[in-house]
Design a protein around this motif. Structure first.
Motif, PDB file in Angstrom:
ATOM      1  N   VAL A   1      26.011  43.265  38.539  1.00 33.80           N
ATOM      2  CA  VAL A   1      27.177  44.073  39.251  1.00 33.80           C
ATOM      3  C   VAL A   1      28.010  44.328  38.201  1.00 33.80           C
ATOM      4  N   VAL A   2      28.403  45.918  38.096  1.00 32.04           N
ATOM      5  CA  VAL A   2      29.153  46.467  36.965  1.00 32.04           C
ATOM      6  C   VAL A   2      30.688  46.683  37.795  1.00 32.04           C
ATOM      7  N   LEU A   3      31.494  46.434  37.340  1.00 29.08           N
ATOM      8  CA  LEU A   3      32.952  46.758  38.137  1.00 29.08           C
ATOM      9  C   LEU A   3      33.910  47.530  37.071  1.00 29.08           C
ATOM     10  N   ALA A   4      33.920  48.412  37.578  1.00 30.17           N
ATOM     11  CA  ALA A   4      34.768  49.622  36.896  1.00 30.17           C
ATOM     12  C   ALA A   4      36.307  50.061  37.647  1.00 30.17           C
ATOM     13  N   LEU A   5      37.041  49.202  37.545  1.00 33.52           N
ATOM     14  CA  LEU A   5      38.197  49.246  38.216  1.00 33.52           C
ATOM     15  C   LEU A   5      39.278  49.556  37.585  1.00 33.52           C
ATOM     16  N   SER A   6      40.590  50.123  37.941  1.00 38.12           N
ATOM     17  CA  SER A   6      41.737  50.645  37.161  1.00 38.12           C
ATOM     18  C   SER A   6      42.340  49.372  36.423  1.00 38.12           C
ATOM     19  N   ASP A   7      42.367  48.452  36.968  1.00 36.21           N
ATOM     20  CA  ASP A   7      42.832  47.227  36.314  1.00 36.21           C
ATOM     21  C   ASP A   7      42.005  46.236  35.747  1.00 36.21           C
ATOM     22  N   PRO A   8      41.769  46.163  34.274  1.00 36.80           N
ATOM     23  CA  PRO A   8      40.723  45.316  33.853  1.00 36.80           C
ATOM     24  C   PRO A   8      40.975  43.598  34.273  1.00 36.80           C
ATOM     25  N   THR A   9      42.209  43.400  34.086  1.00 31.09           N
ATOM     26  CA  THR A   9      42.381  42.028  34.541  1.00 31.09           C
ATOM     27  C   THR A   9      41.654  41.709  36.026  1.00 31.09           C
ATOM     28  N   VAL A  10      41.952  42.576  36.759  1.00 28.02           N
ATOM     29  CA  VAL A  10      41.304  42.223  38.326  1.00 28.02           C
ATOM     30  C   VAL A  10      39.862  42.285  38.053  1.00 28.02           C
ATOM     31  N   SER A  11      39.158  43.347  37.291  1.00 28.88           N
ATOM     32  CA  SER A  11      37.968  43.417  37.394  1.00 28.88           C
ATOM     33  C   SER A  11      37.433  42.116  36.547  1.00 28.88           C
ATOM     34  N   HIS A  12      37.920  41.530  35.584  1.00 28.49           N
ATOM     35  CA  HIS A  12      37.370  40.149  34.893  1.00 28.49           C
ATOM     36  C   HIS A  12      37.472  39.016  35.958  1.00 28.49           C
ATOM     37  N   ALA A  13      38.535  39.106  36.716  1.00 32.71           N
ATOM     38  CA  ALA A  13      38.752  37.823  37.697  1.00 32.71           C
ATOM     39  C   ALA A  13      37.460  38.006  38.803  1.00 32.71           C
ATOM     40  N   PHE A  14      37.380  39.324  39.359  1.00 35.00           N
ATOM     41  CA  PHE A  14      36.327  39.409  40.216  1.00 35.00           C
ATOM     42  C   PHE A  14      34.909  39.133  39.655  1.00 35.00           C
ATOM     43  N   ALA A  15      34.722  39.445  38.596  1.00 36.15           N
ATOM     44  CA  ALA A  15      33.558  39.192  37.691  1.00 36.15           C
ATOM     45  C   ALA A  15      33.324  37.815  37.633  1.00 36.15           C
ATOM     46  N   ARG A  16      34.325  36.757  37.341  1.00 35.26           N
ATOM     47  CA  ARG A  16      34.150  35.482  37.426  1.00 35.26           C
ATOM     48  C   ARG A  16      33.635  35.023  38.611  1.00 35.26           C
ATOM     49  N   ILE A  17      34.165  35.549  39.744  1.00 36.23           N
ATOM     50  CA  ILE A  17      34.115  34.989  40.879  1.00 36.23           C
ATOM     51  C   ILE A  17      32.498  35.217  41.284  1.00 36.23           C
ATOM     52  N   LEU A  18      32.112  36.502  40.990  1.00 37.67           N
ATOM     53  CA  LEU A  18      30.707  36.662  41.302  1.00 37.67           C
ATOM     54  C   LEU A  18      29.733  36.135  40.289  1.00 37.67           C
ATOM     55  N   ASP A  19      30.090  35.592  38.969  1.00 34.45           N
ATOM     56  CA  ASP A  19      29.213  34.698  38.456  1.00 34.45           C
ATOM     57  C   ASP A  19      29.086  33.511  39.101  1.00 34.45           C
ATOM     58  N   LEU A  20      30.244  32.888  39.447  1.00 34.14           N
ATOM     59  CA  LEU A  20      30.193  31.541  40.181  1.00 34.14           C
ATOM     60  C   LEU A  20      29.294  31.619  41.413  1.00 34.14           C
ATOM     61  N   ARG A  21      29.164  32.766  41.969  1.00 29.50           N
ATOM     62  CA  ARG A  21      28.247  32.706  43.141  1.00 29.50           C
ATOM     63  C   ARG A  21      26.680  32.797  42.494  1.00 29.50           C
ATOM     64  N   GLY A  22      26.631  33.084  41.444  1.00 26.92           N
ATOM     65  CA  GLY A  22      25.233  33.129  41.125  1.00 26.92           C
ATOM     66  C   GLY A  22      24.531  34.593  40.556  1.00 26.92           C
ATOM     67  N   HIS A  23      25.495  35.506  40.619  1.00 26.63           N
ATOM     68  CA  HIS A  23      25.346  37.080  40.346  1.00 26.63           C
ATOM     69  C   HIS A  23      25.488  37.055  38.845  1.00 26.63           C
ATOM     70  N   ARG A  24      25.313  38.144  38.283  1.00 24.17           N
ATOM     71  CA  ARG A  24      25.507  38.563  36.953  1.00 24.17           C
ATOM     72  C   ARG A  24      26.675  39.766  36.971  1.00 24.17           C
ATOM     73  N   ALA A  25      27.679  39.646  36.562  1.00 29.76           N
ATOM     74  CA  ALA A  25      28.921  40.682  36.589  1.00 29.76           C
ATOM     75  C   ALA A  25      29.371  40.975  35.256  1.00 29.76           C
TER      76      ALA A  25
ATOM     77  N   GLU B   1      36.382  52.712  41.731  1.00 26.98           N
ATOM     78  CA  GLU B   1      37.785  52.950  42.052  1.00 26.98           C
ATOM     79  C   GLU B   1      37.861  54.369  42.560  1.00 26.98           C
ATOM     80  N   PHE B   2      37.922  54.883  43.856  1.00 28.62           N
ATOM     81  CA  PHE B   2      38.086  56.086  44.269  1.00 28.62           C
ATOM     82  C   PHE B   2      39.644  56.566  44.293  1.00 28.62           C
ATOM     83  N   GLY B   3      39.971  57.862  43.866  1.00 25.00           N
ATOM     84  CA  GLY B   3      41.433  58.020  44.053  1.00 25.00           C
ATOM     85  C   GLY B   3      42.221  57.821  42.888  1.00 25.00           C
TER      86      GLY B   3
END
Length: 334
Positions: A10-34, A55-57
């Motif tokens: 998964v690639v996360l391209a959100l407006s807030d990098p802090t949020v992106s990194h937090a979600f990436a960590r959550i996905l990693d813990l689930r066994g995905h590669r973020a 992120e749209f808009g």
């Protein structure tokens, strides 16, 4: 909590990098590669990935490039990831723009971690949509018409009726019908006697092949002269479809293949039939709809007021005595 059945990149391209990194960590813990993309360059240059969360808009922080430009750039390079859009109370116009991007899922802000996990683990890979029986989800249609002045419009109308039943959204249907009408009219003008259309729909693409028995032509010369000029039928087809391929040789007819990226409207009712955009029924549509209503009078069918009158009259059926009278009168005319 058990891990996912399928691990995704998964690639996360959100407006807030802090949020992106937090979600990436959550996905990693689930066994995905973020991975977090902090620039447009990083999105495009990322290793092959399955899901893009954008992120749209709001411009993705990646050099201020909006999500639609990111998706367009990826597809121009031949990448077609499943796309998930994060939106903040999108308007109707925003929703249509998002659907035009062939987005798999629209998520509202604020985004909950469990919702992101659910979407990432439920979306299906492009080109690998499988139904309950393990078969690819495909719909097909074949139309054969003679060559006459109204063939283009008649073929387009029958095709659009099928597209409505397949729940393809109106903007895409409009492009499909217009491009097919151009192709059929070109075949008629070239001197064809019969025309055959074959359509194959998957959850993300529609391929239409239009073949004729006309005299054929030099395809390379025609494309060179006409493909970039919207005043010609070939040029207009190139404007409307994502891909156009023409094969023809002198004396052997021609074949036009049109490719469309489609967005299918999802309804709450699994078998809902929405025919509100039709202005009349072709025979196949009326037969199918009557059969559906005969089997299930409460089937979730949505009709325009005009079509509701048509269906009401069809359900009432013809008057046998009137038909017999008409037949007798006709038999006495010499």
């Amino acid at each position: 909590m058990n891990g996912p059945e399928i691990q995704r990149t998964v690639v996360l391209a959100l407006s807030d990098p802090t949020v992106s990194h937090a979600f990436a960590r959550i996905l990693d813990l689930r066994g995905h590669r973020a991975f977090v993309a902090d620039s447009m360059y990083e999105v495009i240059e990322s290793e092959a990935f399955d899901v893009l969360v954008g992120e749209f808009g709001l411009p993705a922080r990646s050099a201020g490039v909006p999500m639609d430009e990111i998706v367009t750039a990826l597809r121009a390079l031949g990448h077609d990831p499943v796309t998930v859009a994060l939106a903040n109370e999108p308007s109707d116009r925003d929703l249509q723009a998002i659907l035009d991007l062939d987005v798999e899922e629209i998520l509202n802000r604020p985004l909950l971690p469990e919702r992101l996990i659910e979407v990432v683990e439920e979306v299906r890979d492009r080109g690998a949509q499988i139904d309950e029986d393990g078969h690819a989800e495909v719909a097909e249609l074949e139309i054969e018409v003679g060559a006459f002045a109204e063939s283009g419009e008649a073929t387009a109308r029958e095709l659009i009726a099928w597209c409505v039943r397949c729940e393809i959204v109106p903007p895409t249907r409009a492009r499909i019908g217009s491009a097919v009408s151009e192709a059929v009219e070109n075949a008629v003008d070239a001197g064809a006697h019969s025309i055959r259309l074959r359509a194959r729909l998957t959850p993300s693409t529609l391929e239409i092949v239009i073949e004729d028995d006309g005299p054929g032509f030099d395809a390379v010369d025609a494309i060179t002269r006409c493909a970039t000029d919207a005043s010609t039928g070939i040029g207009r087809m190139h404007c409307l479809a994502e891909s156009v391929s023409i094969q023809s040789t002198q004396g052997e007819g021609s074949s036009v293949t049109l490719g469309f990226r489609v967005t299918v409207t999802e309804f709450e009712e699994e078998f809902r039939i929405d025919l509100t955009d039709l202005d009349f029924f072709v025979p196949a549509t009326s037969k199918e709809l009557l059969a559906t209503l005969a089997e299930d009078p409460d089937a979730p069918v949505v009709l325009s007021p005009a079509l509701a009158v048509v269906i009401g009259r069809l359900l009432m059926g013809p008057r046998p005595s009137s038909l017999a009278t008409s037949a007798l009168r006709a038999s006495t005319i010499r």
